[in-house]
Structure formats: structure tokens, C-alpha cells
Design a protein around this motif. Structure first.
Motif, PDB file in Angstrom:
ATOM      1  N   ASP A  21      -1.951  -2.199  -4.534  1.00 59.76           N
ATOM      2  CA  ASP A  21      -2.815  -1.854  -3.131  1.00 59.76           C
ATOM      3  C   ASP A  21      -1.655  -2.039  -1.773  1.00 59.76           C
ATOM      4  OD1 ASP A  21      -4.074  -3.745  -3.556  1.00 59.76           O
ATOM      5  OD2 ASP A  21      -5.678  -3.709  -3.204  1.00 59.76           O
ATOM      6  N   ASP A 258      12.953  10.728  -4.510  1.00 58.82           N
ATOM      7  CA  ASP A 258      12.773  11.624  -4.992  1.00 58.82           C
ATOM      8  C   ASP A 258      13.962  12.395  -5.651  1.00 58.82           C
ATOM      9  OD1 ASP A 258      13.825  13.832  -2.912  1.00 58.82           O
ATOM     10  OD2 ASP A 258      11.905  12.636  -2.007  1.00 58.82           O
ATOM     11  N   ASP A 344       7.069   1.961  -3.140  1.00 62.42           N
ATOM     12  CA  ASP A 344       5.942   1.773  -3.153  1.00 62.42           C
ATOM     13  C   ASP A 344       4.953   1.368  -4.198  1.00 62.42           C
ATOM     14  OD1 ASP A 344       3.120   2.386  -1.454  1.00 62.42           O
ATOM     15  OD2 ASP A 344       2.972   3.579  -2.835  1.00 62.42           O
ATOM     16  N   ALA A 346       2.597   1.729  -5.595  1.00 62.28           N
ATOM     17  CA  ALA A 346       1.347   2.834  -6.401  1.00 62.28           C
ATOM     18  C   ALA A 346       1.879   4.572  -6.387  1.00 62.28           C
ATOM     19  CB  ALA A 346       0.493   3.073  -4.688  1.00 62.28           C
ATOM     20  N   GLY A 347       3.577   4.312  -6.384  1.00 62.79           N
ATOM     21  CA  GLY A 347       3.815   5.751  -6.579  1.00 62.79           C
ATOM     22  C   GLY A 347       4.232   6.837  -5.615  1.00 62.79           C
ATOM     23  N   ASN A 348       3.834   6.778  -4.416  1.00 62.91           N
ATOM     24  CA  ASN A 348       3.627   6.809  -2.978  1.00 62.91           C
ATOM     25  C   ASN A 348       5.629   7.172  -2.986  1.00 62.91           C
ATOM     26  OD1 ASN A 348       3.895   8.363  -0.891  1.00 62.91           O
ATOM     27  ND2 ASN A 348       2.464   7.643   0.721  1.00 62.91           N
ATOM     28  N   THR A 349       6.006   8.345  -3.090  1.00 62.42           N
ATOM     29  CA  THR A 349       7.838   8.826  -2.776  1.00 62.42           C
ATOM     30  C   THR A 349       8.069   8.588  -1.364  1.00 62.42           C
ATOM     31  OG1 THR A 349       7.203  10.577  -3.423  1.00 62.42           O
ATOM     32  CG2 THR A 349       7.527   9.736  -5.086  1.00 62.42           C
ATOM     33  N   ALA A 350       7.016   8.874  -0.467  1.00 64.53           N
ATOM     34  CA  ALA A 350       7.175   9.180   1.145  1.00 64.53           C
ATOM     35  C   ALA A 350       7.075   7.868   1.310  1.00 64.53           C
ATOM     36  CB  ALA A 350       6.132  10.223   1.295  1.00 64.53           C
ATOM     37  N   GLU A 351       7.113   6.671   0.671  1.00 65.66           N
ATOM     38  CA  GLU A 351       7.108   5.095   1.059  1.00 65.66           C
ATOM     39  C   GLU A 351       7.819   4.367   0.965  1.00 65.66           C
ATOM     40  OE1 GLU A 351       3.214   3.459   1.684  1.00 65.66           O
ATOM     41  OE2 GLU A 351       2.113   5.543   2.526  1.00 65.66           O
ATOM     42  N   GLN A 363       6.657  -1.315   6.466  1.00 61.19           N
ATOM     43  CA  GLN A 363       6.626   0.001   5.575  1.00 61.19           C
ATOM     44  C   GLN A 363       7.308   1.647   6.389  1.00 61.19           C
ATOM     45  OE1 GLN A 363       2.355   0.179   4.006  1.00 61.19           O
ATOM     46  NE2 GLN A 363       2.805  -2.416   4.655  1.00 61.19           N
ATOM     47  N   SER A 365       7.440   4.969   6.600  1.00 61.37           N
ATOM     48  CA  SER A 365       7.224   6.601   6.035  1.00 61.37           C
ATOM     49  C   SER A 365       8.458   7.512   6.164  1.00 61.37           C
ATOM     50  CB  SER A 365       5.962   7.509   6.797  1.00 61.37           C
ATOM     51  OG  SER A 365       5.776   8.689   6.406  1.00 61.37           O
ATOM     52  N   ARG A 367       8.872  10.459   5.519  1.00 63.55           N
ATOM     53  CA  ARG A 367       8.161  12.011   5.988  1.00 63.55           C
ATOM     54  C   ARG A 367       8.579  12.284   7.465  1.00 63.55           C
ATOM     55  NH1 ARG A 367       2.789  11.029   3.461  1.00 63.55           N
ATOM     56  NH2 ARG A 367       2.728  11.971   1.391  1.00 63.55           N
TER      57      ARG A 367
END
Length: 368
Positions: A21, A258, A344, A346-351, A363, A365, A367
Motif C-alpha cells: 500500500d 502495459d 506500483d 498494488a498493480g496500478n499500471t498508471a503509476e 512517484q 502518474s 496518465r
């Protein structure tokens, strides 16, 4: 594409890893120690120091599900750290690596039941927990590795392992452990995969040490960056090997968040986003440029003020004004080599997160 968070450590940082987290981060201050910081709001506070290694810690990886940390070092050892809630301390378990040279990188497998340790011993130690001996043991991937291994990365199937190093080759090998792994399904890399099977071997057109390597999210391709300032993407299903040459300094780390995006960073101090363009890849953007323009504008509201600051610097310091910003800083968020980048946890592909020799933890982003 923007900065989500930025923190300055008071020391050079050579390796880092977040918990799931991102409330805790483990960093190596270019020494034989690992410092764990806990986040409270916007403040990072030192919580633990891991001190088992004798020489420089070269890599840290934090398993998001099991909450175990693996570290490796130039002292030829690796430790698995588990948190003892009762004693509020991290307890180390020595790994039986059987290495005669420094360990260079450690990475947990997707299922977190084994990990790989690259080394200067012309091999990769694939480590798993031996129930009979009640400790972490290893098997070595050796053939056809001819020199120091600098980087490793796991395939999503938990069996295949990509590695690269100073023999200027990127390879995909089988790290199947009988009794630990289930028989894997057929992939673009092959069907029968006994331990140490060579599934692919690649190199960049101009050669160069392989600094970092990663599988695509679907596992069908592998990407790596080399010291000739290039990114190479290989896909065994089609037989294509595509290389993109950079006009900057070499990359030393990359991630593949991705299927159509790869992010690489290194000696140029700014992450570069590569995007798929048909069957090839192209450099699309450098992260942080917009942020640095904003900061520059805030610091220098007008061109006249910028010129005034430049001449004032020349007069007060009796030296020429530096190019770029008035204080001589680089036009990037990081002010020194980006030593490591992670997805990331936790698996957030945008970070993604980066750490640099300037002590900055950033960190990002991805996007737009």
C-alpha cells in the motif's frame, strides 16, 4: 503525466522497494544497510534499519502479498526478512546462495514462492524454501551465461526468467523447480521447460551491457536496455527484434506497465516513455518536463527577472552563469542518475516510482 509525490532523502539512494500500500519504503543509502521508512500523511519517518550485510546492498525487493523483503549484497549473501509483530522488528533468514562473487539483483517471482538472485559468478541463483531443511536453498542457472548477470525479471507464469548482463546478451531461461512449480502451460517461449532450458537469446545491434530487462504484461515479449543507449524489444512468436536508439545517455532501468507502454530511465535523469507504433516503438515523452517548466516559471516570473538573476549570479560569485535554470540545476526532476524504477506494487499500471543518486524518491502518474 505528473508527479504524485516527491521526497528528498539526505543521502544517495541506490535501491528501493515499497510495500503493497506504499505506506512503507525500504531504501539503501549506498551502504551495507537498508533503512525502512513509514509514511504518515506527507511525512516519511525512519522506522527500522536492517544491518545483516557486510558490504554494499545491491538490491531490495518487497513481496506485496507475503510482506517479505529480500536483500542481496556484494558480500555474496542474500537475506529474507520477515516482520515479527510481537517484537516489532524485522527478522533475517540467511539464504544458501553458494556464490563466489557478488550478488547484483534480487527479484521475487509473481507467486512469491521463490526468487532469483543475479550475480557476478556467471549464474543466477533461483531460490526456494526447502521444507526438509527449513531454510532457503538455491539452484543455479549457468548455461550459456558467460559473464556477470546484472538484471533479472520473472515471466507472469512464475517459471520463465529473463536475465541480462556484461556478456551483452539478454536471455530467457526456464527456472522450473520440481515440487515447487506446477507444470506451466505452453507459451510463445516453448512447451517443455525443464530447468535451465534456453528459450531465447537476444542482443542490441551495437552491443553493450544489458542493464535492465522486463517481460511484457502478457509474457509474449521481452524488453531490455543496454549501455549503447538503446531499448530492444523481442517477440518470439513473430520473430521480430526491434531496437530504438536514444540520442541521450544510457538507460539503466525499465518497466513495462502495459502492452503498449515501456518506461526507461538512467543517466539522463528523466524517465522516458516509449509507446508502440505499429510493429515498432518510439520515444513519446520525457516525464517531468512540464513540471520543471512550471517550477521554472514560478521561480522566474518574467524573462527580465531571469536575465537579472543570471547577471547577479555572475557578479556575486565571480563566475559565469550556468545554462538552464539560474542555479545550474538540470531541466529534470531528478538531478542525478535514476538508479532504479518500479511498478506500483498494488498493480496500478498508471503509476511508477523512481529513486536517484540525488536522494529523490518520486512517484509518477503515466496518465496524460
Amino acid at each position: 503525466m505528473s508527479i504524485l509525490d516527491e521526497h528528498n532523502f539526505p543521502f544517495c539512494v541506490t535501491a528501493h522497494a515499497f510495500n503493497r500500500d506504499k505506506t512503507q519504503v525500504a531504501v539503501c543509502p549506498n551502504s551495507n544497510e537498508v533503512h525502512i521508512y513509514t509514511r504518515s500523511g506527507a511525512v516519511w519517518t525512519a522506522a527500522h534499519v536492517l544491518r545483516e550485510h557486510d558490504l554494499l546492498v545491491t538490491s531490495i525487493d518487497w513481496a506485496p502479498q507475503t510482506n517479505r523483503i529480500v536483500t542481496c549484497s556484494q558480500d555474496k549473501n542474500a537475506y529474507v526478512w520477515t516482520f515479527d509483530a510481537a517484537g516489532a522488528a524485522w527478522k533475517p533468514t540467511l539464504v544458501h546462495l553458494r556464490l563466489q562473487r557478488a550478488a547484483t539483483q534480487a527479484r521475487w517471482s509473481p507467486q512469491e514462492n521463490k526468487f532469483a538472485v543475479a550475480s557476478g559468478d556467471k549464474c543466477v541463483a533461483v531460490c526456494y524454501f526447502g521444507e526438509d531443511n527449513d531454510w532457503w536453498v538455491s539452484k543455479h542457472l549457468k548455461r550459456p551465461i558467460a559473464s556477470t548477470v546484472l538484471c533479472v525479471a520473472w515471466h507472469p507464469n512464475n517459471v520463465l526468467l529473463a536475465c541480462g548482463g556484461t556478456d551483452m546478451k539478454a536471455r530467457v531461461l526456464s527456472a522450473y523447480i520440481k515440487g515447487v512449480d506446477e507444470k506451466p502451460a505452453a507459451t510463445a517461449w516453448g512447451e517443455r521447460l525443464p530447468f535451465n532450458t534456453l528459450c531465447g537469446e537476444f542482443e542490441s545491434p551495437a552491443g553493450g551491457w544489458v542493464h535492465s530487462i522486463a517481460f511484457s504484461p502478457d509474457g509474449d515479449s521481452v524488453a531490455f536496455v543496454t549501455h549503447d543507449s538503446s531499448l530492444t524489444v523481442a517477440s518470439p512468436a513473430t520473430g521480430s527484434v526491434v531496437s530504438v536508439r536514444s540520442n541521450g545517455l544510457p538507460f539503466v532501468t525499465l518497466v513495462w506497465p502495459d502492452t503498449r507502454t515501456i518506461v526507461a530511465a538512467g543517466h539522463d535523469c528523466a524517465p522516458v516513455v516509449f509507446t508502440a507504433d505499429g510493429t515498432s516503438w518510439r520515444a513519446a515523452k520525457r516525464l517531468g518536463e512540464d513540471e520543471m517548466l512550471r517550477r521554472s516559471a514560478a521561480a522566474s516570473p518574467s524573462n527580465s527577472n531571469s536575465a537579472f538573476n543570471m547577471f547577479r549570479q555572475m557578479d556575486s560569485r565571480s563566475q559565469p552563469a550556468k545554462s538552464g535554470s539560474g542555479d545550474g540545476s538540470l531541466k529534470s526532476v531528478h538531478q542525478n542518475t535514476i538508479s532504479e524504477m518500479h511498478l506500483d506494487p498494488a498493480g496500478n499500471t498508471a503509476e511508477v516510482t523512481t529513486i536517484g543518486l540525488d536522494g529523490k524518491l518520486v512517484q509518477w502518474s503515466l496518465r496524460a
